[in-house]
Write an enzyme that holds these catalytic residues in place. Structure first.
Site, PDB file in Angstrom:
ATOM      1  N   LYS A 277       3.621 -17.107 -19.287  1.00 32.29           N
ATOM      2  CA  LYS A 277       3.016 -16.107 -20.165  1.00 32.29           C
ATOM      3  C   LYS A 277       1.515 -16.310 -20.363  1.00 32.29           C
ATOM      4  O   LYS A 277       0.763 -15.347 -20.522  1.00 32.29           O
ATOM      5  CB  LYS A 277       3.757 -16.074 -21.498  1.00 32.29           C
ATOM      6  CG  LYS A 277       5.138 -15.416 -21.394  1.00 32.29           C
ATOM      7  CD  LYS A 277       5.793 -15.294 -22.740  1.00 32.29           C
ATOM      8  CE  LYS A 277       7.029 -14.400 -22.677  1.00 32.29           C
ATOM      9  NZ  LYS A 277       8.026 -14.840 -21.711  1.00 32.29           N
TER      10      LYS A 277
ATOM     11  N   LYS B 223       4.629 -18.607 -29.593  1.00 29.85           N
ATOM     12  CA  LYS B 223       5.527 -18.257 -28.487  1.00 29.85           C
ATOM     13  C   LYS B 223       5.565 -19.368 -27.446  1.00 29.85           C
ATOM     14  O   LYS B 223       4.528 -19.913 -27.057  1.00 29.85           O
ATOM     15  CB  LYS B 223       5.051 -16.973 -27.790  1.00 29.85           C
ATOM     16  CG  LYS B 223       5.075 -15.722 -28.645  1.00 29.85           C
ATOM     17  CD  LYS B 223       4.641 -14.527 -27.829  1.00 29.85           C
ATOM     18  CE  LYS B 223       4.701 -13.234 -28.629  1.00 29.85           C
ATOM     19  NZ  LYS B 223       4.301 -12.065 -27.817  1.00 29.85           N
TER      20      LYS B 223
ATOM     21  N   GLY C 183      13.630 -13.466 -24.055  1.00 30.67           N
ATOM     22  CA  GLY C 183      14.809 -13.106 -24.826  1.00 30.67           C
ATOM     23  C   GLY C 183      14.747 -13.514 -26.283  1.00 30.67           C
ATOM     24  O   GLY C 183      15.772 -13.667 -26.941  1.00 30.67           O
TER      25      GLY C 183
ATOM     26  N   LYS D 113      -1.942 -13.068 -32.684  1.00 29.96           N
ATOM     27  CA  LYS D 113      -1.927 -12.326 -33.935  1.00 29.96           C
ATOM     28  C   LYS D 113      -0.612 -11.553 -34.019  1.00 29.96           C
ATOM     29  O   LYS D 113      -0.173 -10.949 -33.048  1.00 29.96           O
ATOM     30  CB  LYS D 113      -3.111 -11.360 -33.974  1.00 29.96           C
ATOM     31  CG  LYS D 113      -3.200 -10.521 -35.249  1.00 29.96           C
ATOM     32  CD  LYS D 113      -3.537 -11.354 -36.459  1.00 29.96           C
ATOM     33  CE  LYS D 113      -3.681 -10.481 -37.712  1.00 29.96           C
ATOM     34  NZ  LYS D 113      -3.856 -11.305 -38.919  1.00 29.96           N
ATOM     35  N   TYR D 114       0.037 -11.605 -35.182  1.00 31.79           N
ATOM     36  CA  TYR D 114       1.300 -10.906 -35.373  1.00 31.79           C
ATOM     37  C   TYR D 114       1.015  -9.537 -35.973  1.00 31.79           C
ATOM     38  O   TYR D 114       0.533  -9.425 -37.100  1.00 31.79           O
ATOM     39  CB  TYR D 114       2.214 -11.717 -36.292  1.00 31.79           C
ATOM     40  CG  TYR D 114       3.595 -11.145 -36.457  1.00 31.79           C
ATOM     41  CD1 TYR D 114       4.481 -11.111 -35.385  1.00 31.79           C
ATOM     42  CD2 TYR D 114       4.033 -10.656 -37.685  1.00 31.79           C
ATOM     43  CE1 TYR D 114       5.767 -10.591 -35.521  1.00 31.79           C
ATOM     44  CE2 TYR D 114       5.308 -10.141 -37.841  1.00 31.79           C
ATOM     45  CZ  TYR D 114       6.171 -10.114 -36.754  1.00 31.79           C
ATOM     46  OH  TYR D 114       7.440  -9.609 -36.908  1.00 31.79           O
TER      47      TYR D 114
ATOM     48  N   LYS E  29      16.596  -5.317 -26.539  1.00 29.36           N
ATOM     49  CA  LYS E  29      16.523  -3.864 -26.639  1.00 29.36           C
ATOM     50  C   LYS E  29      17.929  -3.251 -26.700  1.00 29.36           C
ATOM     51  O   LYS E  29      18.851  -3.723 -26.030  1.00 29.36           O
ATOM     52  CB  LYS E  29      15.776  -3.298 -25.429  1.00 29.36           C
ATOM     53  CG  LYS E  29      14.378  -3.884 -25.243  1.00 29.36           C
ATOM     54  CD  LYS E  29      13.845  -3.600 -23.860  1.00 29.36           C
ATOM     55  CE  LYS E  29      12.546  -4.330 -23.601  1.00 29.36           C
ATOM     56  NZ  LYS E  29      12.099  -4.214 -22.200  1.00 29.36           N
TER      57      LYS E  29
ATOM     58  N   ARG F  54      10.411  -7.106 -11.872  1.00 25.84           N
ATOM     59  CA  ARG F  54      11.735  -6.707 -11.390  1.00 25.84           C
ATOM     60  C   ARG F  54      12.044  -5.309 -11.909  1.00 25.84           C
ATOM     61  O   ARG F  54      11.268  -4.733 -12.658  1.00 25.84           O
ATOM     62  CB  ARG F  54      12.793  -7.682 -11.905  1.00 25.84           C
ATOM     63  CG  ARG F  54      12.778  -7.827 -13.423  1.00 25.84           C
ATOM     64  CD  ARG F  54      13.967  -8.563 -13.974  1.00 25.84           C
ATOM     65  NE  ARG F  54      13.814  -8.931 -15.367  1.00 25.84           N
ATOM     66  CZ  ARG F  54      13.967  -8.120 -16.397  1.00 25.84           C
ATOM     67  NH1 ARG F  54      14.264  -6.850 -16.193  1.00 25.84           N
ATOM     68  NH2 ARG F  54      13.826  -8.545 -17.638  1.00 25.84           N
TER      69      ARG F  54
ATOM     70  N   VAL G   7      16.406  -3.014 -17.035  1.00 27.94           N
ATOM     71  CA  VAL G   7      17.690  -2.432 -17.433  1.00 27.94           C
ATOM     72  C   VAL G   7      17.525  -0.941 -17.724  1.00 27.94           C
ATOM     73  O   VAL G   7      18.360  -0.108 -17.365  1.00 27.94           O
ATOM     74  CB  VAL G   7      18.242  -3.160 -18.681  1.00 27.94           C
ATOM     75  CG1 VAL G   7      19.527  -2.490 -19.176  1.00 27.94           C
ATOM     76  CG2 VAL G   7      18.489  -4.632 -18.386  1.00 27.94           C
TER      77      VAL G   7
END
Length: 450
Positions: free
Chosen positions: A116, A158, A164, A201-202, A237, A291, A294
């Site tokens: 990330k 993070k 996930g 920052k959130y 999701k 990829r 879903v």
């Protein structure tokens, strides 16, 4: 040209790939564990190979078994679907080393976007807007506290290798930072073997917006608009729609062009999704999934394209069958994920399907590997189907979803179907006024255990 594809996955996504291959005149090979011997993807494929026992680590994640299945059947290419080995750069390298074609991006692109911090730095260098935060990994609590002071609370910690929802913790003040930092590191270490974390920052009320991109690997790329995936439970999701109800045509064109230009510059090949947090008209990059997603069917519905077919085409070295000018949005599409779970606590609910009936009619698509008498094994993800509807506009899509849910029958187990019936009655869902925090708060208020 590719004449035979091995599908390195199971369930509905394996069926999805098999169907695309069949339409293209390409033979398919299904792989399966002992638990999936009677699965629908095994029945639908031209050939099948058992690759190991029920646990995924001994079957669908076994690289030697999948390579051996290719050698046994003469498959020339592998489509990974999503999950399992779809974003494993080492697997892609091994596939290529064996003279096989991986239907997806290169090992290097997967490697870069799988970390990330590296992904964020790469996207920033390509002109993609990012969330304000630390420059790289944060070594200790003291450094974390300084970042909290610099950007102001709340912040989110993070895990660098996370996913996930694992290894993600929010800190609202300095005291919370101390414990959240250590917890995120511990979760990163236990789940991904990497305890490095970074801090951002959130945002208070953001939406989760993702841009579908597609590249030919030769410097050309397009975007296929956005999907709004803000309705999430524990960062998973459950409800996705396209186009996003909060995104203007001008914003779509601006961020879409930025993303397409970014992946073109790195010669990206195949389907990819660039995910953002969106708040007050601004987009902030969070990650790229290298990829098929879903939720790709909602994009297919509004643009009238087959993304899997396109993945196979570019893997063969052919050009994309459409340009940016060819891509025009037609109507609105919504997908809901049907899981084998027991409400209200969402506990997995494997078991035997005593009756299954898929909804139909205009604008309704059901992607599922269920059938009457099928026994859902307890070893894998609880997703058992995706109900996708398409309408001329959002109100029609919502009405069609309500109708289709009423037709869907899955007996013998508990599912999340009642959740969507309840959500469709909510004014915020009807108006499209929700953020990534909306569903968690709604569940706390409406689905507490009695």
């Amino acid at each position: 040209m590719i004449e035979k594809i091995l599908v390195g996955n199971r369930g509905e996504i394996a069926l999805r790939v098999i169907r695309a291959a069949r339409e293209m005149g390409i033979q398919s090979v299904a792989v399966h564990s002992t638990a999936d011997a009677d699965a629908m993807h095994v029945r639908m494929a031209d050939e099948s190979v058992c690759i190991g026992p029920a646990p995924g680590t001994q079957s669908y994640l076994s690289i030697p078994a999948i390579i051996a299945a290719c050698e046994i059947t003469g498959a020339q290419a592998i489509h990974p679907g999503y999950g399992f080995l779809s974003e494993n750069a080492n697997f892609v390298q091994i596939v290529e080393d064996h003279g096989l074609t991986f239907i997806g991006p290169t090992a290097e692109h997967i490697r870069v976007m799988g970390d990330k911090i590296t992904a964020k730095d790469t996207m920033k260098s390509l002109g993609v807007p990012v969330v304000p935060g630390s420059d790289g990994g944060v070594p200790d609590v003291e450094a974390a506290l300084k970042i909290g002071e610099e950007f102001g609370y709340p912040v989110i910690i993070k895990a660098t290798a996370g996913g996930g929802g694992k290894g993600m913790k929010v800190a609202n003040n300095a005291d919370e930072m101390k414990s959240a930092f250590q917890t995120a590191r511990a979760e990163g270490k236990s789940n991904f073997g990497n305890d490095e974390v970074y801090i951002e920052k959130y945002l208070q009320k953001p939406r989760h917006i993702e841009i579908q991109v597609f590249g030919d690997g030769k410097g050309k790329a397009v975007h296929l608009g956005e999907r709004d995936c803000s309705l999430q439970r524990r960062h998973q999701k459950v409800f996705e729609e396209a186009p996003g109800p909060a995104i203007s045509p001008e914003e779509r064109a601006r961020i879409g062009q930025t993303c397409a230009e970014a992946v073109a510059r790195i010669n990206y090949i195949g389907a990819g999704t660039i995910e953002f947090l969106y708040e007050d008209g601004e987009f902030y990059f969070i990650e790229m999934n290298t990829r098929l997603q879903v939720e790709h069917p909602v994009t297919e519905a509004i643009f009238g394209v087959d993304l899997v077919r396109e993945q196979i085409r570019v893997a063969e070295g052919l050009p994309m069958s459409f340009s940016q000018d060819d891509l025009e949005i037609n109507g609105h599409a919504i997908e809901v994920r049907i899981n084998a779970e027991r409400l209200p606590n969402f506990a997995p609910c494997p078991g035997k399907i005593t009756q299954y009936h898929a909804p139909g009619g205009l604008g309704v698509r059901m992607d599922s590997a269920l059938y009457d008498g099928y026994s859902i094994p307890p070893y894998y993800d609880s997703l058992i189907g995706k109900l996708i509807v398409h309408g001329r506009d959002r109100p029609e899509a919502l009405a069609r979803l309500h109708r289709a849910l009423g037709e869907l029958i899955v007996d013998g187990i508990d599912t999340t179907i009642p959740l969507f019936d309840a959500l469709l009655a909510e004014p915020d869902i009807q108006s499209g006024d929700y953020s990534i925090h909306w569903l968690e708060r709604w569940l706390d208020a409406n689905m507490a255990e009695s």
